[in-house]
Scaffold this active site. Sequence first.
Site, short mmCIF file in Angstrom:
data_model
loop_
_atom_site.label_atom_id
_atom_site.label_comp_id
_atom_site.label_asym_id
_atom_site.label_seq_id
_atom_site.Cartn_x
_atom_site.Cartn_y
_atom_site.Cartn_z
CG ASP A 69 62.75 -22.64 41.69
OD1 ASP A 69 62.92 -22.98 42.88
OD2 ASP A 69 62.98 -23.40 40.73
CG HIS A 115 63.52 -26.85 40.04
ND1 HIS A 115 63.10 -25.82 40.83
CD2 HIS A 115 63.09 -27.98 40.64
CE1 HIS A 115 62.44 -26.31 41.87
NE2 HIS A 115 62.43 -27.62 41.78
#
Length: 317
Positions: free
Chosen positions: A161, A189
């Site tokens: 990410d 996440h």
Amino acid sequence: MAAKEPMRVLVTGAAGQIGYALVPMIARGVMLGADQPVILHMLDIEFAAEALKGVKMELIDAAFPLLKGVVATTDVVEACTGVNVAVMVGGFPRKEGMERKDVMTKNVSIYKAQASALEAHAAPNCKVLVVANPANTNALILKEFAPSIPEKNISCLTRLDHNRALGQISERLGVQVSDVKNAIIWGNHSSSQYPDVNHATVKTSSGEKPVRELVQDDEWLNGEFIATVQQRGAAIIKARKLSSALSAASSACDHIRDWVLGTAEVCFSPCVLFGIWLIYMQPFNTEFVDHREHLFPWVCTLMVHTVCLLVLSTPSQ
């Protein structure tokens, strides 16, 4: 200088897409350095045994100088024996339309068995990176069933990410991604994460400049940018009909490399354990804050729906 002893690196789900992209990166030195020999331990399920054998053949055929051995097995004990680094890629795959929570129950039994094997057979001070989603939950399961592995040695992959955020800023500004730093991903996440560029900077010919100053579009930064990073995995599944593989493998290498070798300069780099953060900064000594007792003891001012740990980290011993 004497040659280094090989490090044993476990990759579970090694015959799958991420595993297939990841193992040559490890063998080439992308993960642990160009002077670090490795012995690869590859684990997969019985159904994938033939494919796993094919991956081993290709590794041998590639003649990687740093690769000093390959263990390809469906036996979890054999796979976990003596490993210094474990990259937990294997798990029930996320498919189009599925949220991470949909695969959670399917992964519990997988991670219980693998955690127990690591607990009994991994090398002391083994470092574990959980990639398979839901990564935060899988890491928690692993921690519970491998209590002798220090909590600080169990992390999960939010570096992907982080890299996605850097990529979006790089594309928006038309700069090299290596010139963008200090983006932060808060939270899990998952699609609930919060990409934060308030501390992010870009190297320019006149010095480092804040991302917000260069972008000059808070509407984009507070809207489309965040949504793009949050939903990037789903967008890739929609485009490829398969989940992220190459980028996930590359991010796993980045994560382990910075964790083990440290970073060349101050940067914010996410390696989360249930939403717990590592911030790598040299040349300070490693200093861990107990997440059970401290919430943002200093520096951080943003509170989100997660428990966070702040760490100063140099190359790991």
